[in-house]
Design a protein around this motif. Sequence first.
Motif, PDB file in Angstrom:
ATOM      1  N   VAL A 491      -3.068 -85.456 103.928  1.00 40.52           N
ATOM      2  CA  VAL A 491      -3.297 -85.488 105.477  1.00 40.52           C
ATOM      3  C   VAL A 491      -2.082 -85.582 106.293  1.00 40.52           C
ATOM      4  O   VAL A 491      -0.943 -85.670 105.103  1.00 40.52           O
ATOM      5  N   ASP A 492      -1.501 -84.503 107.140  1.00 39.74           N
ATOM      6  CA  ASP A 492      -0.299 -83.855 107.922  1.00 39.74           C
ATOM      7  C   ASP A 492       0.118 -85.480 108.220  1.00 39.74           C
ATOM      8  O   ASP A 492      -0.514 -85.593 109.787  1.00 39.74           O
ATOM      9  N   THR A 493       1.119 -85.936 108.038  1.00 40.42           N
ATOM     10  CA  THR A 493       1.601 -87.033 109.000  1.00 40.42           C
ATOM     11  C   THR A 493       3.107 -86.451 109.406  1.00 40.42           C
ATOM     12  O   THR A 493       4.261 -86.087 108.932  1.00 40.42           O
ATOM     13  N   LEU A 494       3.373 -86.498 110.852  1.00 44.94           N
ATOM     14  CA  LEU A 494       4.819 -86.651 111.624  1.00 44.94           C
ATOM     15  C   LEU A 494       5.436 -87.803 111.387  1.00 44.94           C
ATOM     16  O   LEU A 494       5.533 -88.899 112.021  1.00 44.94           O
ATOM     17  N   ASP A 495       6.652 -87.908 111.232  1.00 46.63           N
ATOM     18  CA  ASP A 495       7.234 -88.381 110.595  1.00 46.63           C
ATOM     19  C   ASP A 495       9.166 -88.467 111.255  1.00 46.63           C
ATOM     20  O   ASP A 495       9.959 -87.227 110.928  1.00 46.63           O
ATOM     21  N   GLY A 496       9.198 -88.932 112.913  1.00 39.70           N
ATOM     22  CA  GLY A 496      10.033 -88.560 113.344  1.00 39.70           C
ATOM     23  C   GLY A 496      10.039 -86.672 113.902  1.00 39.70           C
ATOM     24  O   GLY A 496       8.965 -86.838 114.776  1.00 39.70           O
ATOM     25  N   THR A 497      10.544 -86.006 113.742  1.00 40.48           N
ATOM     26  CA  THR A 497      10.484 -84.558 113.903  1.00 40.48           C
ATOM     27  C   THR A 497      10.025 -83.746 112.807  1.00 40.48           C
ATOM     28  O   THR A 497       9.428 -82.425 112.794  1.00 40.48           O
ATOM     29  N   GLU A 498       9.757 -84.221 111.638  1.00 39.27           N
ATOM     30  CA  GLU A 498       9.329 -83.723 109.946  1.00 39.27           C
ATOM     31  C   GLU A 498       8.217 -83.532 109.898  1.00 39.27           C
ATOM     32  O   GLU A 498       7.381 -85.047 109.775  1.00 39.27           O
ATOM     33  N   THR A 499       7.033 -83.148 109.520  1.00 41.46           N
ATOM     34  CA  THR A 499       5.942 -83.089 108.901  1.00 41.46           C
ATOM     35  C   THR A 499       6.083 -83.324 107.812  1.00 41.46           C
ATOM     36  O   THR A 499       6.136 -82.545 106.279  1.00 41.46           O
ATOM     37  N   VAL A 500       5.379 -84.663 107.068  1.00 42.41           N
ATOM     38  CA  VAL A 500       5.066 -84.311 105.681  1.00 42.41           C
ATOM     39  C   VAL A 500       3.840 -84.730 105.109  1.00 42.41           C
ATOM     40  O   VAL A 500       2.887 -84.965 105.679  1.00 42.41           O
ATOM     41  N   THR A 501       3.639 -84.372 103.791  1.00 42.71           N
ATOM     42  CA  THR A 501       1.823 -84.649 104.044  1.00 42.71           C
ATOM     43  C   THR A 501       1.739 -86.098 102.780  1.00 42.71           C
ATOM     44  O   THR A 501       2.617 -86.624 102.411  1.00 42.71           O
ATOM     45  N   THR A 502       1.045 -86.952 103.280  1.00 41.84           N
ATOM     46  CA  THR A 502       0.444 -88.018 102.082  1.00 41.84           C
ATOM     47  C   THR A 502      -1.108 -87.637 101.832  1.00 41.84           C
ATOM     48  O   THR A 502      -1.543 -87.126 102.898  1.00 41.84           O
ATOM     49  N   GLY A 503      -1.595 -89.283 101.456  1.00 36.79           N
ATOM     50  CA  GLY A 503      -2.767 -89.861 101.269  1.00 36.79           C
ATOM     51  C   GLY A 503      -3.921 -89.117 102.407  1.00 36.79           C
ATOM     52  O   GLY A 503      -3.042 -90.210 103.804  1.00 36.79           O
TER      53      GLY A 503
END
Length: 589
Positions: A491-503
């Motif tokens: 799942v792509d998660t938005l962390d502030g202005t950056e998109t990170v991939t998590t479970g």
Amino acid sequence: MLKRLATIALMCGSSAAAQDVKLISSAARSTMIDASLLRALEDTAAPQDYVAAARADYRRLLTALYAEGYYAGSISITIDGVEASNIAPLAAPGEITEVVITVLPGPQFKFGQVTITPLPPRTTISEDLGPRQDARSGAIRSAVSSSVRSWRDLGYAKASVAARSIVARHADAKLDVAVTLNPGPRLTFGALNVSGSETVSDDRIRQIAGLPVGNVYNPAELAAAERRLRRTGTFESVSLSESETVGPNDTLPVNAQLSDAKPRRIGFGLELSTIEGLTVSTFWLHRNLLGGAERLRVDAEIAGITGETGGTDYRLGGTFTRPATFGPDTEYFLSGEISREDEPEFLLDKISVETGFSRILSEDLTVRAGVGLLRAREETDIETREYTLLTLPLDATLDRRDSPASASQGYYIDLNATPFISTDGEIAGARMFGDTRGYLTLGEEERFTLAARGQIGSVLGAGITEAPADFLFYSGGGGTVRGQPYQSLGVDTLDGTETVTTGGTSFVGAQLEARFSVRENISLVGFYDIGHVGDTAIPGEAGDWHAGVGFGLRYETGIGPIRLDLGTQASGDDAGSDLQVYIGIGQAF
């Protein structure tokens, strides 16, 4: 001739080599063919073999006639015109040219007067023994055996046949049957007498067996006690037998004859994937650690060697189990583990301990409950954190497969729930997961097997950024969707202005296989896998799907099939562009 004639003619050339077998008349045809030893002889059989087979065939063919309800038949077996019964066993001719079996079946009898007394309560004589039914001998044996077995099930362990009378009324072609049973006294279980084991105490053996001494005898309880002893793995052989004599006060002592297995065992596993790399595992097992059939198993695993899935993962764990704790079907367990998971999306160092009980509710249903404590350090693209969790793992497993290593029939269901809460109260929720598998083999030769697996999971009460990283769900790789890169779907998660991939907090997956046996030890497999990871707790509600397709090869060995799977993406822009290779021991599921 009014009587029906069945003739089996074995026309022989030299050295009694059978050239032709003919059966004339349809009376009891298939049964006669199956019963005859003469018909089963090979071309290389010697004359002495034909004489021996012919002498044995008299009784075998007569028994076959009785099995079909013919009680007025006659049998003649001639070897070159001489009745086989008149040829001495060691006086076979040097050469045989003709063997003829002649059977006069006579009329097929029906049942006349049939009595079996005394019958167990609430039972009646089988309809197969009715007055218009063919008087097959097997129906008599079955009815008598069933009646004796019913008496035993009610506690009459020494029930037996006291007398029997079987009269063939030739004028009416009727068979009268009178059987008298002797139920004997109703017995209770007496003491369990133990012999053979030199390493496990007699008291512990009695605790594990759980024989209900003092209760009314029941053969199912005897079988269950034997299964409990076998289940420990501590004994090479287990045999429980009833005493031949009845003890005082109508008790039935039981004898347990055991032999000890070797106390230690070591094993290993090996699995290779082009993306996930090499996984090497091993275990060491002690079957009787403290002299009470306690087991200690130590497992070690190194995964991701030369892989493209982050770094190398390590795991070292041990489990102690004690059978017959708070009852013969309840087992106590204590386990601990130290691990490092270096995955593409997180790095997790963890130490955990868990203790609890598992209970076998039936031969194929087991439930498990415990309490656990784990300490972890977790690094993700979102944050680095440390936490301590208290867990309450619950699990239920229903296993009705014909073979866990390589199933072809049956099904398997495993459901588990793990509520968790951190010691500081900041993390709380529950991880739910279900794994179901089904198998169906088709065709008379049982060469084609359909296998299916469904998986579903959800994290409740904790969001993606709150739940432990290894409690979240990914898809891709050998355990979920073959052909797709390892944990490629998250799942792509938005962390502030950056998109990170998590479970994700939910998962749905399915694996479908068609297995076809081309030779005794070799099978071809085609498969299609799909998976879905979502960012809500409801599986399949929101998120992405992906799929993989491929084929494989299985080679059966004494330790399970060696597996080779070749898969590629069946969805997305890269469909068909990459080839993933999976090698391991055992079926994919």
